[in-house]
Enzyme design. Structure first.
Site, PDB file in Angstrom:
ATOM      1  N   GLN A 107      51.942   2.814 -31.307  1.00 28.49           N
ATOM      2  CA  GLN A 107      52.078   3.944 -30.398  1.00 28.49           C
ATOM      3  C   GLN A 107      50.751   4.677 -30.250  1.00 28.49           C
ATOM      4  O   GLN A 107      50.638   5.568 -29.414  1.00 28.49           O
ATOM      5  CB  GLN A 107      53.127   4.940 -30.920  1.00 28.49           C
ATOM      6  N   PHE A 146      59.979   4.516 -31.914  1.00 29.64           N
ATOM      7  CA  PHE A 146      60.772   5.614 -32.473  1.00 29.64           C
ATOM      8  C   PHE A 146      59.991   6.445 -33.485  1.00 29.64           C
ATOM      9  O   PHE A 146      60.574   7.071 -34.359  1.00 29.64           O
ATOM     10  CB  PHE A 146      62.075   5.086 -33.104  1.00 29.64           C
ATOM     11  N   GLU A 169      53.763   5.229 -34.820  1.00 30.12           N
ATOM     12  CA  GLU A 169      52.802   6.276 -34.459  1.00 30.12           C
ATOM     13  C   GLU A 169      51.622   6.234 -35.418  1.00 30.12           C
ATOM     14  O   GLU A 169      50.473   6.321 -35.009  1.00 30.12           O
ATOM     15  CB  GLU A 169      53.485   7.654 -34.477  1.00 30.12           C
ATOM     16  N   ARG A 204      56.669  20.937 -37.841  1.00 31.12           N
ATOM     17  CA  ARG A 204      57.703  20.927 -36.800  1.00 31.12           C
ATOM     18  C   ARG A 204      59.061  21.340 -37.384  1.00 31.12           C
ATOM     19  O   ARG A 204      59.885  21.929 -36.688  1.00 31.12           O
ATOM     20  CB  ARG A 204      57.786  19.570 -36.086  1.00 31.12           C
ATOM     21  N   ARG A 252      61.740  10.027 -34.356  1.00 30.19           N
ATOM     22  CA  ARG A 252      62.382  10.823 -33.303  1.00 30.19           C
ATOM     23  C   ARG A 252      62.902  12.179 -33.799  1.00 30.19           C
ATOM     24  O   ARG A 252      63.821  12.222 -34.616  1.00 30.19           O
ATOM     25  CB  ARG A 252      63.531   9.999 -32.723  1.00 30.19           C
ATOM     26  N   PHE A 286      60.948  14.313 -35.478  1.00 31.19           N
ATOM     27  CA  PHE A 286      59.735  14.680 -36.203  1.00 31.19           C
ATOM     28  C   PHE A 286      59.928  15.926 -37.076  1.00 31.19           C
ATOM     29  O   PHE A 286      59.177  16.880 -36.991  1.00 31.19           O
ATOM     30  CB  PHE A 286      58.634  14.917 -35.158  1.00 31.19           C
ATOM     31  N   THR A 315      52.221  19.693 -31.750  1.00 32.90           N
ATOM     32  CA  THR A 315      51.903  20.960 -32.396  1.00 32.90           C
ATOM     33  C   THR A 315      50.429  21.019 -32.799  1.00 32.90           C
ATOM     34  O   THR A 315      49.887  22.089 -32.994  1.00 32.90           O
ATOM     35  CB  THR A 315      52.803  21.198 -33.620  1.00 32.90           C
ATOM     36  N   ALA A 347      55.825  12.732 -29.495  1.00 32.81           N
ATOM     37  CA  ALA A 347      56.169  14.129 -29.221  1.00 32.81           C
ATOM     38  C   ALA A 347      56.859  14.288 -27.862  1.00 32.81           C
ATOM     39  O   ALA A 347      56.846  15.379 -27.279  1.00 32.81           O
ATOM     40  CB  ALA A 347      54.938  15.021 -29.335  1.00 32.81           C
ATOM     41  N   GLU A 368      62.929  12.853 -27.393  1.00 30.91           N
ATOM     42  CA  GLU A 368      63.444  13.169 -28.724  1.00 30.91           C
ATOM     43  C   GLU A 368      64.659  14.098 -28.766  1.00 30.91           C
ATOM     44  O   GLU A 368      65.544  13.906 -29.607  1.00 30.91           O
ATOM     45  CB  GLU A 368      62.326  13.787 -29.579  1.00 30.91           C
TER      46      GLU A 368
END
Ligand code: MTE
Ligand code: LUZ
Ligand code: MOS
Length: 751
Positions: free
Chosen positions: A191, A222, A226, A304, A336, A338, A434, A503, A706
């Site tokens: 990702q 998902f 990442e 988060r 998903r 996070f 974020t 995100a 998400e």
């Protein structure tokens, strides 16, 4: 002209990394991984493995020409272990062989002696031992200490939510090709192509320009790709660079399950204070995150969690503390939501327990405390275009929830061994990375002389339909049919410094950049059209509509093909690059205040279940959702995202049960032992989109990836209510997942 991904998938024609025709000279890599959770490597003996047929080389940390670090937070985020191992499955060396089976066979013959060290697997235990990734963080609003004095009732409790395996269909895979002059081309299922490029350059001591990373599509991410696709891409790149031959690595399903991180399990303590009528006056919560062995994305995920501590409610006095605890499990990672879902489960548990204590309906407390326009989130940002109340009311009206509840009561009165229940789950999720700097994207658009359009941008397609959305943005901006538009692979040589596709902002960021680039080209095209029509002074009255040049709202004789051909012949730029940065987002971590999100997504779900009170098995009958969507860029994609997100959330809360033994070994490392929802598990899903224009995103759309995951949280409480209809003595432990086994025990428990 160009089929979209959905059509290719349906026909089995889409290409994933493992489908690429093997290049001449391809070698296969297989890692040697730690078989203990924590310890020092006393000695390694490669001799037997090196003598195996087909083995070309065994690569270790000593072969790394650059820096042995694949993370961004701590020095111990190594690619290959040196002296210390911190979890079972941590790569120590890489066997490179002519075939995958030879590499795997030889890897099993590497002899490693360890000096074992004590290992911890539980977040609270790690916290007690002071094993923290970073110091705790605290978000606060109002004054909780003072507020407790004014509460009619104060309820305390604990919660636990479990890990979750991503189960992307395509396991972690990468293929690296050596290029001239020390460079590399890496095809990776990631990702984050930009990060893979940066990390490989760092590990191999190359300039980023020497590393090209290309991603055609992923078979699901998902969040699991990442950060954690980087390891495998870097291993393939290191081996390809050492041996100057192409190298592939791919994990089997159980290797992938055992070696890669999952959703973070969380423990939490809560204290909630309310008035007799159910108004929440104060809420205090402490989150203990199980980070696994190294930081990975844990601190961003923890942040988060704090941002979502109050979900879609207004709580005037709140204090949320969160700490990331180091354990000896594979580093847990993005999934998903996070960290958002973990926070919301705690607050819903607190509300549920409070409702029991106050003897009022859970839904009454939920409704009474829904966030309203202008009220502040605990991080100081006011709620604007707040849809919490609207989604709630739409759901009540449209789906006649009070009548449904009556029907459930009647059913329960007339059935002894089957009980039904309904729970509501409102959600609110902040949209933007974020980490403010990640909220940027680039796009490169080429219009070719035949009128077809090629787009490169930073978005990675992983099944979420982002390429279809980008394509629709291009088609709408030029007013041409989307068949003319091809969204190219995601490639670091075409787009620099790309943020991860994560995100939920893949389409928001890359769509904006793409639209800006298209509009640059459009400016030039309008001048060309004005020239053709001999109305240079009135170029602003020209528009393209449905593949035709319009002047003053009237169609002209100039179609798209002619316009492009004339633009080319008149030497007009038909390519453009653009950059987009989300305006107005910032966050001050010294004050824990700011405006971290461009906007929020709201929604509300009603979840109805039936429990078989003899066997403990259950069925999720129906989920009705009112979802705060924007003007959709692809309605069928958005519906799929809501349905798919919900299903993943339901699985997390019910049947997905990650188990380790006392040594930190994953026990359920196959899909027969680790159950995820399938079509038989799926309820009837009924989704209504609000479809209001969202001025904060591209073409008034709204991110969707998400947020729907969090609707699934409601099923936990629906199950508890159904159990209590059978066994009123049952008091929930607020420990998810609520497996059928736990349900059976609960049905016959005496507390
Ligand atoms: N949908 C599918 N089919 N496959 C995926 O891997 N990832 C989810 C979500 N939906 C995912 C998915 C996650 S975790 C995110 S952050 C978003 O898609 C990312 O894509 P977007 O930003 O384009 O929505
Ligand atoms: N990744 C990230 C994310 O790096 N920052 C985020 O804020 C985020 N949020 C959701 C999913 N992935
Ligand atoms: Mo999603 S967890 O942001 O990849």
């Amino acid at each position: 002209m160009h089929a979209n991904d959905l059509e290719l998938h349906a026909q089995g024609r889409s290409v994933f990394v493992d489908d690429i025709v093997p290049p001449v000279g391809l070698l296969h890599a297989f890692p040697v991984v730690s078989t203990i959770a924590h310890g020092l490597i006393a000695s390694i003996d490669f001799s037997e493995a090196l003598a195996c047929s087909g083995v070309a080389s065994i690569v270790t940390a000593a072969d790394i020409p650059g820096v042995n670090n694949i993370g961004n937070v701590e020095a111990n985020e190594v690619l290959l272990a040196e002296q210390t191992v911190m979890y079972q499955g941590q790569p120590i060396a890489v066997v490179v062989a002519e075939s995958e089976s030879e590499a795997r066979h030889a890897a099993a013959l590497v002899q490693i002696n360890y000096r074992e060290l004590p290992a911890v697997f539980d977040a609270r235990e790690a916290h007690r031992q002071g094993l923290h990734i970073a110091p705790p963080r605290i978000f606060s609003l109002g004054d909780v200490e003072q507020a407790w004095q004014t509460c009619d009732d104060i309820i305390e409790g604990k919660t636990q939510s479990g890990a979750q395996e991503h189960v992307y269909l395509e396991t972690q895979t990468a293929l690296a090709y050596p290029l001239e002059n020390g460079g590399l081309r890496v095809v990776s299922a990631t990702q984050s192509p930009g990060m893979v490029q940066r990390v490989i350059a760092r590990v191999l001591n190359l300039a980023m320009t020497q590393v090209e990373v290309d991603v055609l599509r992923l078979g699901g991410g998902f969040g699991g790709k990442e950060e954690q696709a980087t390891t495998w891409a870097a291993i393939a790149a290191l081996a390809a660079s050492r041996l100057q031959r192409p190298v592939k690595i791919r994990l089997s399903r159980s290797d992938d399950m055992r070696w890669t991180g999952k959703r973070h399990p969380y423990d939490a303590d809560f204290k909630i204070g309310l008035t007799r009528s159910g108004k929440i006056l104060a809420y205090e919560v402490s989150f203990y995150q199980n980070a696994g062995a190294v930081a990975d994305l844990s601190l961003a995920i923890l942040e988060r969690t704090l941002f979502h501590a109050s979900n879609s409610y207004f709580i005037p006095n709140l204090r949320a503390t969160a700490v990331s605890c180091r354990t000896h499990l594979p580093p847990n990672t993005a999934f998903r939501g996070f960290g958002g879902p973990q926070a919301m489960f705690v607050l819903e548990s607190a509300i549920f327990k409070a409702a029991a204590a106050l003897q009022i309906d859970t839904a009454e407390i939920q409704r009474l405390n829904l966030l309203q326009e202008g009220q502040a989130f605990p991080y100081g940002m006011p709620a604007t275009e707040c849809r919490a109340g609207l989604c709630w009311e739409r759901l009540q009206e449209k789906h006649a929830l009070s009548r449904r509840q009556q029907a459930i009561n009647d059913f329960n009165a007339s059935h002894r061994l089957e009980k039904k229940a309904l729970a509501l789950m409102p959600i609110c999720f902040g949209i933007s990375f974020t980490a403010t700097f990640l909220n940027q994207a680039g796009a490169l658009v080429h219009v070719y002389a035949d009128g077809s359009v090629g787009v490169s941008c930073g978005a990675v397609e992983m099944g979420q339909g982002v390429k279809q959305k980008i394509r629709n943005i291009v088609a709408l901006t030029f007013s041409i049919v989307s068949d003319r538009v091809k969204v190219e692979s995601t490639n670091t040589s075409r787009i620099a410094n790309m943020s991860p596709t994560a995100a939920s902002v893949g389409a928001d960021l890359n769509g904006q950049a793409t639209s800006l680039a298209c509009r640059q080209i459009l400016q030039g095209l309008k001048k060309v059209a004005a020239g053709l029509l001999d109305i240079e002074a009135e170029a602003d009255k020209i528009a393209i509509e449905q593949e035709r040049v319009h002047f003053n709202g009237q169609p002209t004789a100039i179609g798209w093909n002619q316009l492009i051909s004339d633009a080319y012949l008149s030497r007009t730029a038909l390519s453009a690059h653009a950059h987009y940065a989300t305006p107005g987002v910032y966050f001050d971590r010294s004050k824990e205040q700011g405006r971290p999100f461009a906007y929020h997504v709201y929604g509300c779900a009603a979840i109805e279940v039936t429990v078989d009170c003899l066997r403990g098995i259950y069925r999720i009958d129906e989920v009705v959702i009112v979802h705060d969507g924007g003007k959709s860029l692809a309605p069928e994609v958005d519906l799929g995202q809501v349905e798919g997100g919900l299903m993943q959330g339901l699985g997390w809360m019910t049947i997905e049960d990650i188990r380790h033994d006392s040594q930190g070994r994953l026990l359920n490392d196959t899909l027969t032992a680790y159950k995820i929802p399938d079509i038989h598990f799926a309820p009837e899903i009924n989704v209504e989109f609000l479809a209001k224009d969202n001025p904060a995103a591209i073409l008034h759309s709204k991110a969707v990836g998400e947020p729907p995951f969090m609707y699934g949280i409601g099923v936990y409480f629906a199950l508890v209510k159904a159990i209590q209809a059978f066994n009123p003595a049952f008091e929930p432990e607020f420990s998810a997942p609520m497996t059928p086994e736990k349900v059976l025990l609960a049905l016959y428990s005496e507390t």
